[in-house]
Design an enzyme around this catalytic site. Structure first.
Site, PDB file in Angstrom:
ATOM      1  N   GLU A 196      53.346   3.352 -57.696  1.00  0.00           N
ATOM      2  CA  GLU A 196      54.271   2.867 -56.652  1.00  0.00           C
ATOM      3  C   GLU A 196      54.819   1.480 -56.979  1.00  0.00           C
ATOM      4  OE1 GLU A 196      54.758   5.996 -55.081  1.00  0.00           O
ATOM      5  OE2 GLU A 196      55.144   4.692 -53.381  1.00  0.00           O
ATOM      6  N   THR A 240      54.548  -1.258 -60.509  1.00  0.00           N
ATOM      7  CA  THR A 240      53.495  -2.092 -61.099  1.00  0.00           C
ATOM      8  C   THR A 240      53.468  -3.453 -60.387  1.00  0.00           C
ATOM      9  OG1 THR A 240      55.033  -3.038 -62.686  1.00  0.00           O
ATOM     10  CG2 THR A 240      53.820  -1.064 -63.396  1.00  0.00           C
ATOM     11  N   ALA A 293      58.482  13.212 -57.558  1.00  0.00           N
ATOM     12  CA  ALA A 293      58.665  13.119 -59.006  1.00  0.00           C
ATOM     13  C   ALA A 293      59.771  12.129 -59.306  1.00  0.00           C
ATOM     14  CB  ALA A 293      59.011  14.494 -59.580  1.00  0.00           C
ATOM     15  N   ASP A 344      59.048   0.795 -49.231  1.00  0.00           N
ATOM     16  CA  ASP A 344      58.658  -0.199 -48.232  1.00  0.00           C
ATOM     17  C   ASP A 344      57.556   0.351 -47.332  1.00  0.00           C
ATOM     18  OD1 ASP A 344      60.556  -1.838 -49.255  1.00  0.00           O
ATOM     19  OD2 ASP A 344      62.038  -1.469 -47.684  1.00  0.00           O
ATOM     20  N   GLU A 403      59.822   9.389 -65.641  1.00  0.00           N
ATOM     21  CA  GLU A 403      60.116  10.257 -66.786  1.00  0.00           C
ATOM     22  C   GLU A 403      59.539   9.605 -68.040  1.00  0.00           C
ATOM     23  OE1 GLU A 403      64.299  10.959 -66.993  1.00  0.00           O
ATOM     24  OE2 GLU A 403      64.371  11.869 -64.984  1.00  0.00           O
ATOM     25  N   PRO A 404      59.440  10.370 -69.114  1.00  0.00           N
ATOM     26  CA  PRO A 404      58.893   9.762 -70.338  1.00  0.00           C
ATOM     27  C   PRO A 404      59.649   8.497 -70.737  1.00  0.00           C
ATOM     28  CG  PRO A 404      59.065  12.135 -70.607  1.00  0.00           C
ATOM     29  CD  PRO A 404      59.704  11.815 -69.283  1.00  0.00           C
ATOM     30  N   GLY A 421      60.168   4.445 -66.444  1.00  0.00           N
ATOM     31  CA  GLY A 421      59.064   4.162 -65.525  1.00  0.00           C
ATOM     32  C   GLY A 421      59.545   3.257 -64.419  1.00  0.00           C
TER      33      GLY A 421
END
Lengths: 364, 402
Positions: free
Chosen positions: B379, B381, B121, B253, B124-125, B128
């Site tokens: 993972e 953009t 996790a 990585d 969060e809102p 990103g």
């Protein structure tokens, strides 16, 4: 076992080539492009490094090193990073030597190979390309027809490097629907080398148009004798050589643009600090690396004597686009300065466009 | 020595994954795309059994063979591949950041009992790609020697299966000091069933619908002091050099080349679909001809194949470097960025080329176009990976290139 690590020998050869291009090619390449001439000492120095003789067997007076297309692509990349015209000039004799080593008859090897192992640059070349937009190596307009136990060749060729000085020309012609190679010696009646070509790029490489009018060659001069040659393999060896060179040219342009973008300031900071520029450079770096790895894979397959038509032609297709886009971006990163001949990027841009045209003009 | 030959063992791994994809996975693919929040229980049980027999599999330290196996799995179905039970990205974080004791304690469950999932996790809102902006707090309660976690985490791949459907765990990234930026970021293990941690929402998505993407609410969630991975110490030196952040990046990585492999699996599925249709119609793809001799379709296919090969080579290099313990941040991001672009382009082009066959839900091609797109997003953009590549090639810090 998958590995991306060149052998120690390959690394040593690469380092040797890097040293040569930094000490020689990179010192003169702009002058060469402007004048159309490459100083003889540059060619002689390269000749002493033995790029051609190294893979000719000892029994034919060569160094007897292992012939490897993969090592050849590593050399091609570094030489072309130095300068494409100089690289193509230096490797030009291989256009005859490689097909003879791989596919020549014993007699052809004995007759021709020792001449590539002397102290002086041996001028030999190949004539494949024909002056037409729809030129197709597998379906040539130039013909070779049986004639009194030999062959008679008719046709027009262009982009023949060093043709005016060449002792030997390997002429590719259409023999009943198949492409075969014929060794034509200097002075053969009917062989007429016309004017030196003027091209957009590779201006330091002397290329010529030539015509063959009822040019007769004995049957012993057919590459590979009765068996002929494996033209598909010759094309694939050429594709990986050109791919390696495209990577070299593109890498040169990428590195120059990267360094420039860190030096050049606008709005109070280096232009490389802006994503618009930085992302162009990142994309260039990714595509240069990807093309190199694809080239290695195709060359690796050729070294195993497997058919690599798919791998080599896909790599070549990718490389043709890659080198154009990378050199174009390099000019763009430099902006107005990229358009000025004080900087080398315009030269690489002109040279880069040629790869889609250079079929068979280099070989590993 | 440069070499592209797979070992017999690697080839066997790929062959068996391909067979399973064809016989087991593909027949389920459409159903779980159309029934988004259902679980493929039989498949999960089968995967769990296979892992038990194969001695388990983590994401870290994956070699060339395993990356190509994942590629084959995703050739079968990317969503169903992500549903496979195991320690997942949570396990990857525990392996890179945890002590021997923590690894033993938290990872043991993935080799025994019922199927379990591990998740990570981060997002969060309000955070990103900018992971340093995370707001979830971890405060040490000195009296009980527990961390108290508060915050909201979204886009957790497999979060629901980790927390609600198994005795799994989620590795939660939280800050112990909001003023410290990246230096304050630490990973914490939150086990399923911990009071104060609950799954709030499971997203409806464009693709990879078999895989759940969950929101985790942390409301005074108390976890033992020992559940912090790595040191709790905050050093306010060069933030990019702090251990906590470095560990998060080390995980990336390792995972980014794997995402590239996943992308390539979907891309090749689409490419194979197009080539199969051509073959059935008796239309050959003629390699080695000059461009002017090729049909537009042949050129399109060759462009797709060449770009696929380009991304495949970059992926293999990044994985190979990892298996040689060579630093691979640059190469991992190159592979991820390229594969994300390539899978999007190939799948979109394939749908276009196949006309009504491509757009129809009777076939899986349109699904692969939706599935493939995630690889250019999660993972990191494509743009974040380009930024990493750019910083590396320019030798720039985050301050020099924002």
């Amino acid at each position: 076992m998958i590995s991306f690590s060149p052998s120690e020998d390959q690394q040593m050869i690469v380092n040797m080539v890097k040293e040569f291009v930094n000490d020689h090619a990179r010192k003169v390449y702009r002058e060469c492009d402007e004048s159309g001439d490459i100083p003889a000492n540059v060619i002689d120095t390269a000749w002493q490094l033995g790029f051609i003789a190294s893979s000719i067997p000892e029994e034919f007076e060569g160094f007897g090193g292992e012939r490897s297309a993969l090592t050849g692509t590593l050399i091609a990349e570094e030489l072309a990073w130095g300068d494409l015209s100089i690289a193509m000039h230096i490797l030009c004799p291989a256009l005859v030597a490689t097909p003879v080593v791989e596919m020549g008859t014993e007699e052809q090897k004995r007759q021709y190979l020792p001449s590539f192992c002397g102290d002086q640059f041996k001028v030999a070349t190949a004539a494949l390309i024909e002056p037409s937009y729809n030129f197709n190596p597998a379906s040539l307009q130039t013909t070779a027809k049986p004639d009194n136990g030999g062959y008679v060749i008719n046709g027009e060729k262009c982009y023949v490097p060093l043709a005016a000085d060449a002792d030997l020309l390997l002429v590719y012609a259409n023999e009943s629907g198949n492409t075969q190679g014929f060794i034509v010696e200097k002075g053969t009646p009917g062989l007429e080398i016309t004017e030196r070509e003027k091209n957009m790029g590779i201006k330091a490489l002397a290329t010529y148009e030539l015509s063959l009018k009822n040019c007769k060659v004995p049957k012993e001069n057919r590459l590979g004798g009765d068996a002929g040659c494996d033209f598909g393999r010759i094309m694939n060896l050429s594709r990986v050589a050109l791919c390696g060179m495209a990577v070299g040219v593109a890498r040169a342009a990428f590195e120059y643009a990267r360094d420039y973008a860190k030096e050049r300031h606008a709005f109070g900071e280096p232009i490389a600090s802006r994503q618009a520029i930085a992302f162009m450079l990142a994309e260039m770096a990714i595509d240069v690396d990807a093309t190199r790895l694809m080239t290695w894979e195709a060359a690796w397959k050729l070294d195993r004597n497997e058919d690599a038509t798919k791998e080599a032609s896909l790599a070549k297709m990718y490389a043709d686009d890659m080198v154009m886009s990378v050199t174009n971006n390099a000019v763009q990163v430099l902006g107005g300065h990229g358009y000025i001949r004080d900087h080398p990027v315009e030269l690489w841009f002109r040279n880069g466009r040629g790869f889609a045209t250079f079929d068979g003009m280099a070989i590993v | 020595m440069i070499d592209f030959e797979l070992t017999a063992e690697e080839q066997a791994m790929i062959d068996s994954a391909h067979k399973e994809s064809l016989e087991v996975i593909r027949p389920l693919a459409r159903y779980y795309d159309e029934h988004e929040h259902e679980s493929p229980k039989d498949l999960i049980a089968r995967n769990w059994q296979q892992q038990a027999e194969g001695g388990g599999s983590g994401i870290l330290g994956l070699g060339v063979g395993a990356s190509l196996r994942i590629l084959e799995n995703c050739w079968g179905d990317a969503g169903l591949m992500l549903v496979a039970p195991g320690s997942g990205l949570g396990g990857a974080a525990i392996l890179t950041s945890g002590t021997q004791e923590q690894q033993a304690k938290f990872l043991k469950r993935f080799g025994e009992g019922e199927p379990k999932w591990g998740a990570m996790a981060m997002t969060e809102p309000g955070a990103g790609s900018d992971t340093a902006a995370i707001q979830t707090m971890a405060v040490l309660d000195n009296e009980t020697n527990e961390w108290v976690l508060n915050g909201e985490k979204i886009f957790i791949t497999g979060g629901q299966r980790a927390m609600d459907e198994s005795d799994g765990l989620v590795v939660v990234w939280a800050t112990v000091d909001k003023t410290a930026g990246r230096a304050g970021m630490k990973p914490f293990v939150v086990e399923a069933g911990t009071p104060g941690a609950h799954i709030d929402k499971v997203e409806n998505k464009l693709g990879i619908r078999a895989s759940d993407t969950a929101t985790l609410i942390l409301d005074n969630c108390r976890i033992p002091y020992e559940n912090i991975l790595g040191s709790p110490e905050v050093r306010k030196v060069d933030p990019s050099q702090t251990a906590g952040f470095r560990r998060a990046m080390a995980t990336f990585d390792a995972t980014r080349p794997i995402i590239a492999a996943m992308a390539l699996g979907v891309g090749r599925a689409a490419l194979d679909f197009v080539k199969d249709v051509f073959e059935k119609e008796g239309i050959p793809i003629r390699y080695g001809l000059p461009r002017h001799e090729l049909t537009a379709m042949e050129r399109d296919i060759m462009d797709m194949e060449a770009s696929y090969k380009a991304a495949l080579m970059l992926m293999l290099r990044a994985v190979w470097m990892m298996s040689q313990f060579q630093p691979n941040s640059l190469e991992a991001s190159m592979a991820k960025a390229k594969a994300g672009i390539v899978v999007s382009r190939i799948t979109q082009k394939a749908v276009e080329m196949m006309g009504p066959l491509g757009y129809s839900r009777k076939n899986l091609l349109e699904k692969w176009m939706r599935d493939g797109k995630i690889n250019d997003i999660f993972e990191g953009t494509g743009q974040i990976n380009m930024l990493i590549v750019a910083r590396r090639i320019l030798d720039y810090t985050r301050e020099q290139l924002k």
